[in-house]
Design an enzyme around this catalytic site. Sequence first.
Site, PDB file in Angstrom:
ATOM      1  N   PHE A 162     -13.596   3.165   4.620  1.00  0.00           N
ATOM      2  CA  PHE A 162     -12.658   2.271   3.648  1.00  0.00           C
ATOM      3  C   PHE A 162     -12.376   3.051   2.669  1.00  0.00           C
ATOM      4  O   PHE A 162     -13.037   3.358   1.885  1.00  0.00           O
ATOM      5  CB  PHE A 162     -13.359   0.895   3.404  1.00  0.00           C
ATOM      6  CG  PHE A 162     -12.369   0.136   2.898  1.00  0.00           C
ATOM      7  CD1 PHE A 162     -11.561  -0.866   4.059  1.00  0.00           C
ATOM      8  CD2 PHE A 162     -11.990   0.145   1.410  1.00  0.00           C
ATOM      9  CE1 PHE A 162     -10.729  -1.426   3.434  1.00  0.00           C
ATOM     10  CE2 PHE A 162     -10.915  -0.935   1.336  1.00  0.00           C
ATOM     11  CZ  PHE A 162     -10.157  -1.635   2.323  1.00  0.00           C
TER      12      PHE A 162
ATOM     13  N   ASP B  16      -5.767  -0.169  -1.603  1.00  0.00           N
ATOM     14  CA  ASP B  16      -6.635  -1.135  -2.412  1.00  0.00           C
ATOM     15  C   ASP B  16      -7.754  -1.573  -2.003  1.00  0.00           C
ATOM     16  O   ASP B  16      -7.985  -1.608  -0.437  1.00  0.00           O
ATOM     17  CB  ASP B  16      -5.813  -2.487  -2.846  1.00  0.00           C
ATOM     18  CG  ASP B  16      -5.545  -3.189  -1.525  1.00  0.00           C
ATOM     19  OD1 ASP B  16      -5.158  -2.726  -0.601  1.00  0.00           O
ATOM     20  OD2 ASP B  16      -6.112  -4.337  -1.777  1.00  0.00           O
TER      21      ASP B  16
ATOM     22  N   ASP C  26       0.796   3.154   4.451  1.00  0.00           N
ATOM     23  CA  ASP C  26      -0.458   3.849   3.577  1.00  0.00           C
ATOM     24  C   ASP C  26      -1.363   4.409   4.815  1.00  0.00           C
ATOM     25  O   ASP C  26      -1.931   5.516   4.802  1.00  0.00           O
ATOM     26  CB  ASP C  26      -1.062   2.825   2.771  1.00  0.00           C
ATOM     27  CG  ASP C  26      -1.277   1.671   3.275  1.00  0.00           C
ATOM     28  OD1 ASP C  26      -1.259   1.500   4.356  1.00  0.00           O
ATOM     29  OD2 ASP C  26      -1.942   0.832   2.247  1.00  0.00           O
TER      30      ASP C  26
ATOM     31  N   LYS D  99      -6.397   6.523  10.673  1.00  0.00           N
ATOM     32  CA  LYS D  99      -7.899   6.363  10.481  1.00  0.00           C
ATOM     33  C   LYS D  99      -8.147   5.983  11.839  1.00  0.00           C
ATOM     34  O   LYS D  99      -7.716   4.968  12.389  1.00  0.00           O
ATOM     35  CB  LYS D  99      -8.377   5.215   9.539  1.00  0.00           C
ATOM     36  CG  LYS D  99      -9.841   4.970   9.634  1.00  0.00           C
ATOM     37  CD  LYS D  99     -10.175   4.233   8.135  1.00  0.00           C
ATOM     38  CE  LYS D  99      -9.692   2.684   8.312  1.00  0.00           C
ATOM     39  NZ  LYS D  99     -10.187   1.993   7.153  1.00  0.00           N
TER      40      LYS D  99
ATOM     41  N   ASP E  37      -4.962   1.543  10.969  1.00  0.00           N
ATOM     42  CA  ASP E  37      -6.304   1.288  11.222  1.00  0.00           C
ATOM     43  C   ASP E  37      -6.261   0.928  12.523  1.00  0.00           C
ATOM     44  O   ASP E  37      -6.529   1.599  13.323  1.00  0.00           O
ATOM     45  CB  ASP E  37      -6.678   0.384  10.208  1.00  0.00           C
ATOM     46  CG  ASP E  37      -8.151   0.032  10.254  1.00  0.00           C
ATOM     47  OD1 ASP E  37      -8.846   0.755  10.780  1.00  0.00           O
ATOM     48  OD2 ASP E  37      -8.810  -1.089   9.796  1.00  0.00           O
TER      49      ASP E  37
ATOM     50  N   GLY F  23       0.565  -1.306   0.000  1.00  0.00           N
ATOM     51  CA  GLY F  23      -0.027   0.031  -0.046  1.00  0.00           C
ATOM     52  C   GLY F  23       0.845   1.444  -0.087  1.00  0.00           C
ATOM     53  O   GLY F  23       0.476   2.385  -0.322  1.00  0.00           O
TER      54      GLY F  23
END
Length: 172
Positions: free
Chosen positions: A149, A156, A97, A128, A100, A41
């Site tokens: 998302f 991706d 990237d 995030k 989460d 990513g």
Amino acid sequence: MSEFIPVLTQKEIAKRVVEVADAISTDYRDRDLILIGILKGAFVFLADLIRHISIPVKVDFMCASSYGRSTSSSGRVKIIKDVDLDLKNKDVVIVEDIVDTGITLTHLVAHLKSSGAASVRICALIDKQERRQTEIVADYVCHSVEKGFLVGYGLDYAEFHRNLPEVYHLKL
Ligand code: IMP
Ligand code: MG
């Protein structure tokens, strides 16, 4: 039909990439900096970031995969590709990237510290926040979002959409 809701334009991304590259260049002046991109990513972000770094820098890559994310059961992370460079006494910045749950980065930071790196910091395109499960805090963040998302600019969904030059919230 899935929907692509714009989150970051090319211009917004480019502006923050320059600012973050400047901050890293200042913070690591006279240090032994190695950027470690997390595949897959981070490859687009890293490619842009490194071209705005104005100090000597080396680059390497790691690839990790996590188990049990969908059930958030185990949170185990497997390193599929480790770094090739010698990290002993080097200052490492992980380029990721998106953060989460934070499980992947928590594992990678511990792994890199055990490889003898003098310091390990995190640079993330996107932070995030909603699903965070660890104490991990990214040192350099281009953009923060609460949830959703995201795809594009390397991110991706089922391996697609990495080629989009902007970042979108993908609504399936
Ligand atoms: P974490 O261990 O839960 O922090 O997982 C981070 C990894 O999950 C990232 O490096 C991405 O590969 C993937 N990921 C998490 N959120 C998203 C997203 O919104 N879009 C695309 N990939 C994501
Ligand atoms: Mg990733």
